[in-house]
Design a protein around this motif. Structure first.
Motif, PDB file in Angstrom:
ATOM      1  N   ASP A 102      15.342  14.565 -37.665  1.00  0.00           N
ATOM      2  CA  ASP A 102      16.412  15.359 -37.056  1.00  0.00           C
ATOM      3  C   ASP A 102      15.933  16.764 -36.724  1.00  0.00           C
ATOM      4  O   ASP A 102      14.920  17.236 -37.243  1.00  0.00           O
ATOM      5  N   GLU A 103      16.711  17.439 -35.908  1.00  0.00           N
ATOM      6  CA  GLU A 103      16.428  18.852 -35.629  1.00  0.00           C
ATOM      7  C   GLU A 103      16.543  19.671 -36.920  1.00  0.00           C
ATOM      8  O   GLU A 103      17.281  19.312 -37.831  1.00  0.00           O
ATOM      9  N   ASP A 104      15.814  20.761 -36.982  1.00  0.00           N
ATOM     10  CA  ASP A 104      15.761  21.651 -38.160  1.00  0.00           C
ATOM     11  C   ASP A 104      15.440  20.878 -39.441  1.00  0.00           C
ATOM     12  O   ASP A 104      15.975  21.163 -40.515  1.00  0.00           O
ATOM     13  N   THR A 105      14.583  19.913 -39.316  1.00  0.00           N
ATOM     14  CA  THR A 105      14.196  19.061 -40.432  1.00  0.00           C
ATOM     15  C   THR A 105      12.709  18.740 -40.254  1.00  0.00           C
ATOM     16  O   THR A 105      12.231  18.666 -39.120  1.00  0.00           O
ATOM     17  N   ALA A 106      12.002  18.595 -41.349  1.00  0.00           N
ATOM     18  CA  ALA A 106      10.567  18.332 -41.223  1.00  0.00           C
ATOM     19  C   ALA A 106      10.070  17.453 -42.356  1.00  0.00           C
ATOM     20  O   ALA A 106      10.713  17.355 -43.409  1.00  0.00           O
ATOM     21  N   VAL A 107       8.942  16.810 -42.121  1.00  0.00           N
ATOM     22  CA  VAL A 107       8.243  16.125 -43.202  1.00  0.00           C
ATOM     23  C   VAL A 107       6.855  16.754 -43.340  1.00  0.00           C
ATOM     24  O   VAL A 107       6.213  17.102 -42.357  1.00  0.00           O
ATOM     25  N   ILE A 108       6.467  16.929 -44.599  1.00  0.00           N
ATOM     26  CA  ILE A 108       5.130  17.435 -44.911  1.00  0.00           C
ATOM     27  C   ILE A 108       4.316  16.246 -45.389  1.00  0.00           C
ATOM     28  O   ILE A 108       4.619  15.653 -46.428  1.00  0.00           O
ATOM     29  N   VAL A 109       3.317  15.867 -44.597  1.00  0.00           N
ATOM     30  CA  VAL A 109       2.499  14.702 -44.946  1.00  0.00           C
ATOM     31  C   VAL A 109       1.289  15.196 -45.736  1.00  0.00           C
ATOM     32  O   VAL A 109       0.481  15.986 -45.240  1.00  0.00           O
TER      33      VAL A 109
END
Lengths: 280, 280
Positions: free
Chosen positions: B200-207
């Motif tokens: 989603d917007e304003d959302t992130a994943v750190i891999v």
């Protein structure tokens, strides 16, 4: 499983079913309606006359001998002692679209609804398109007037009691077209025991008394099954937080597939859908 | 599993990350960028100067000592022998949004991309927002210019080779906001071995290098796992038919959840997300 002991069929249509081409869905409504009167119920609509003209024309064109208008525009009319008589001789009732709350707010607890259930128990057909489909579930999804954050469980939708002709199901419509999988995931997050069914436009499911349904029409039907959910953050406290739910099972079904509501398994039942492998 | 042997981290952002409030996501980019130069790569954008001003200001405001602009506007510039020197001394590269094809069409097969991979292998950070996130997958989703029927596998999207910094993943962004779960379901239907990630917007994943990712930001991340799929109708022949796919597993993850890419299991790792039960 909460489903009424009806021996009739229910057809749930995702809205905007074809009225000018092959009429695949309306043709099936007519086929399953049998030889009696087909009643068009415009309770959900703000333009009941317009809906009535559109559907009476379509059904007459498909050879239905008698099409009747159930033009209930208020709770008062639904409560009228004579209202239930409008279903005399009918073998099928078709609910048009509009606002699903208008259907249940008018019909809930009335003798007219009891008469509708009787028609259904006697093997009749109850069909609904768009709002008319949503109203058939035991629990019904409603969009509030304001557009909220798509992940705020509180703002995206709320639920209320539907007519309950298809038990345990939560029905949503215009599914791909209005991006509604999020509210179905939220609904399943709230009660993983519920089965969510999202129906695309020009697409329908025919729910048989044997507790299975078949898909017809040009789009897809999304089955959102929460029974394997291992975690959900939905709670009163968390109503404003972003949804978090693990292990939802999703099936995307097209015409020619069947879903067994008892075993919760999809299967391919016609060559039309069989492309790779059987699903069971 | 197809992932390059990088020991760095990747941050995939769903677009429209907060730039004026708490800056949760950009702050995390800065924290993981370390002490070196942070390079803003505007390859995807039609307005690279505008993007550069916006992000250089945000990163400078978060205390980054040196922010540099990688302003490659053509394949010719990317092929220039000096281009790779633009990453000297950098510990992080941030790809802005726009058109993901512009990123891979410029960078694919260049010494500049080799230099980016080297930075990543040396423990550097590669982040991307919107198109910049989509480009990181081994396979990349692209929307064609024409808007097709949402269920036509042919019209809804196509796939091409991405930069491959996160192996096996198909990344999609602006996820709830642009109703993209259908194309991710279609992608998984084509190759159930792939893992689809919708952000989603304003959302992130750190891999992380340990092959797991954490969710941060205000929205949700949708994991679409096709590994249990028992039936799909996707084929060349069926490219114009409505999608049919059984047994897709979907997780909706919010901030505070982690997903293990090796075991394909989500879990709650902070109190923030723990509302009901642990997910494993």
């Amino acid at each position: 499983m909460g489903a009424p002991a009806g021996s009739g069929r229910v057809i749930l249509i995702g809205g905007r079913e074809d009225k000018h081409g092959e009429l695949v869905i309306l043709r099936e409504v007519v086929r399953l309606a049998g030889a009696g009167t087909l009643v068009v119920a415009t309770l959900a609509s703000e333009e009941p006359e317009c809906q009535w003209r559109r559907y009476s024309k379509a059904f007459a064109g498909l050879g239905v001998p008698e099409v009747r208008h159930l033009a209930i525009t208020s709770r008062e009319q639904a409560l009228d002692r004579q209202a239930a008589r409008r279903l005399d001789g009918a073998t099928a009732v078709f609910f048009t679209g509009g606002d699903q709350l208008q259907i249940v707010a008018k019909l809930g607890g009335t003798a007219l609804l009891a008469r509708l259930r009787e028609l259904f128990s006697d093997g009749g057909l109850v069909a609904g398109t768009s709002a008319g489909a949503s109203a058939m579930g035991e629990t019904m999804l409603v969009s509030p007037g304001v557009r909220g954050h798509p992940h705020s469980v509180e703002n995206a939708f709320y639920m209320t009691k539907g007519l309950g002709l298809v038990g345990d199901l939560i029905v949503d419509q215009h599914f791909a077209q209005r991006a509604r999988i999020h509210r179905l995931l939220g609904a399943v997050g709230e009660n993983p025991g519920v089965l969510g069914i999202g129906i695309d436009e020009d697409t329908a499911v025919i729910v048989h008394p044997e507790r299975c349904f078949d898909v017809i029409g040009s789009g897809a039907v999304y089955v959102v099954d929460g029974s394997g959910v291992t975690h959900t953050n939905v709670s009163q406290r968390a109503s404003l937080s972003t949804l978090c739910v693990f292990d939802v099972k999703v099936h995307v079904l097209n015409a020619g597939t069947r879903y067994d509501l008892s075993t919760r398994r999809p299967s391919v039942y016609t060559a039309e859908a069989a492309e790779v492998t059987p699903g069971t």
